[in-house]
Scaffold this active site. Structure first.
Site, PDB file in Angstrom:
ATOM      1  N   HIS A  18      -8.463  -6.296   8.397  1.00 49.97           N
ATOM      2  CA  HIS A  18      -8.862  -4.925   8.026  1.00 49.97           C
ATOM      3  C   HIS A  18     -10.090  -4.485   8.828  1.00 49.97           C
ATOM      4  CE1 HIS A  18      -7.128  -5.957   3.808  1.00 49.97           C
ATOM      5  NE2 HIS A  18      -6.290  -5.085   4.355  1.00 49.97           N
ATOM      6  N   LYS A  42      -2.947  -2.152 -11.337  1.00 49.63           N
ATOM      7  CA  LYS A  42      -2.894  -3.392 -10.551  1.00 49.63           C
ATOM      8  C   LYS A  42      -4.116  -4.243 -10.879  1.00 49.63           C
ATOM      9  CE  LYS A  42      -1.636  -4.436  -5.784  1.00 49.63           C
ATOM     10  NZ  LYS A  42      -1.482  -3.832  -4.456  1.00 49.63           N
ATOM     11  N   ARG A  92       0.542  -5.938  11.027  1.00 49.40           N
ATOM     12  CA  ARG A  92       0.346  -7.334  11.453  1.00 49.40           C
ATOM     13  C   ARG A  92       1.581  -7.877  12.133  1.00 49.40           C
ATOM     14  NH1 ARG A  92      -1.158  -9.152   5.542  1.00 49.40           N
ATOM     15  NH2 ARG A  92       0.583  -7.717   5.358  1.00 49.40           N
ATOM     16  N   SER A 130      -4.985 -10.428   2.127  1.00 52.15           N
ATOM     17  CA  SER A 130      -5.983 -10.517   1.054  1.00 52.15           C
ATOM     18  C   SER A 130      -5.565 -11.587   0.052  1.00 52.15           C
ATOM     19  CB  SER A 130      -6.116  -9.170   0.337  1.00 52.15           C
ATOM     20  OG  SER A 130      -6.597  -8.200   1.223  1.00 52.15           O
TER      21      SER A 130
HETATM   22  O1  PNS Z   1      -3.666  -2.298   1.089  1.00 53.74           O
HETATM   23  P1  PNS Z   1      -2.353  -1.776   0.585  1.00 53.74           P
HETATM   24  O2  PNS Z   1      -2.128  -2.230  -0.836  1.00 53.74           O
HETATM   25  O3  PNS Z   1      -1.214  -2.134   1.495  1.00 53.74           O
HETATM   26  O4  PNS Z   1      -2.474  -0.182   0.575  1.00 53.74           O
HETATM   27  C1  PNS Z   1      -1.434   0.625   0.080  1.00 53.74           C
HETATM   28  C2  PNS Z   1      -1.901   2.080  -0.062  1.00 53.74           C
HETATM   29  C3  PNS Z   1      -3.163   2.157  -0.900  1.00 53.74           C
HETATM   30  C4  PNS Z   1      -2.181   2.666   1.295  1.00 53.74           C
HETATM   31  C5  PNS Z   1      -0.734   2.873  -0.737  1.00 53.74           C
HETATM   32  O5  PNS Z   1      -0.318   2.205  -1.882  1.00 53.74           O
HETATM   33  C6  PNS Z   1      -1.135   4.290  -1.096  1.00 53.74           C
HETATM   34  O6  PNS Z   1      -1.271   5.128  -0.251  1.00 53.74           O
HETATM   35  N1  PNS Z   1      -1.337   4.524  -2.405  1.00 53.74           N
HETATM   36  C7  PNS Z   1      -1.777   5.800  -2.925  1.00 53.74           C
HETATM   37  C8  PNS Z   1      -0.640   6.534  -3.635  1.00 53.74           C
HETATM   38  C9  PNS Z   1       0.196   7.326  -2.661  1.00 53.74           C
HETATM   39  O7  PNS Z   1      -0.310   8.139  -1.916  1.00 53.74           O
HETATM   40  N2  PNS Z   1       1.525   7.077  -2.686  1.00 53.74           N
HETATM   41  C10 PNS Z   1       2.487   7.811  -1.894  1.00 53.74           C
HETATM   42  C11 PNS Z   1       2.424   7.501  -0.416  1.00 53.74           C
HETATM   43  S1  PNS Z   1       3.218   6.087   0.053  1.00 53.74           S
END
Ligand code: PNS
Length: 162
Positions: A18, A42, A92, A130
């Site tokens: 990250h 979560k 990745r 993570s």
């Molecule tokens: O680090 P992660 O868990 O892969 O991140 C995922 C994240 C936070 C980018 C994704 O879950 C997100 O954008 N969540 C916010 C809700 C949202 O916008 N959902 C619709 C778009 S996919």
């Protein structure tokens, strides 16, 4: 024209993969806002304030144009609130691609003015996640080189107390 990007994620906790993406995005954009998703559904190891503080400490040297904020709700709303027209995500491996493609298209449908840009994780960090770093730390393994130093200290502290 000022190019503003958000770099959203769960960051539980931030890894060196990250941090590498944040560092490179900080060179590409005039302003970068790291967005830490506060998802009460979560179960996270580090609460939202801890995650924000650890990322702030980790990106401190990247410059004043990099900031860190918690958010809830949609990533595109977070982007709009910051005047961002880009979302940055790291890739990745091919296995990341399908989910990221789906997210990018969903976000684009929701906010056509916000585009997603992908940065390939640096080769040496391509294996990191993570969840695996948490597992290594949980069983007393050395996470040096996997996570930024403030995160390593927080992981050691968290699991030493268990
Ligand atoms: O680090 P992660 O868990 O892969 O991140 C995922 C994240 C936070 C980018 C994704 O879950 C997100 O954008 N969540 C916010 C809700 C949202 O916008 N959902 C619709 C778009 S996919």
């Amino acid at each position: 024209m000022t190019r503003v990007a958000v770099f959203p994620g769960s960051f539980d906790p931030m890894t060196n993969a990250h941090l590498d993406v944040a560092r490179r995005a900080a060179e590409l954009f005039d302003r970068l806002v790291v967005g830490v998703l506060n998802n009460p559904k979560k179960q996270a190891l580090f609460d939202i304030e801890e995650r924000v503080a650890l990322i702030r400490a980790s990106v401190a040297s990247l410059g004043d144009h990099v900031s860190v904020e918690a958010f809830d709700g949609l990533t595109v709303d977070f982007a709009r609130a910051h005047g961002a027209t880009f979302i940055v995500r790291g890739l990745r491996a091919v296995s990341d691609f399908e989910a990221e493609l789906q997210m990018a298209h969903t976000n684009r449908k929701l906010a056509p003015e916000v585009d997603t840009t992908f940065l390939m994780s640096a080769l040496e960090y391509g294996y990191l996640s993570s969840s695996l770093t948490k597992e290594v730390a949980l069983f007393g393994g050395d996470v040096a080189g996997m996570v930024p130093e403030p995160v390593g200290a927080a992981l050691r502290d968290r699991f030493a107390r268990r």
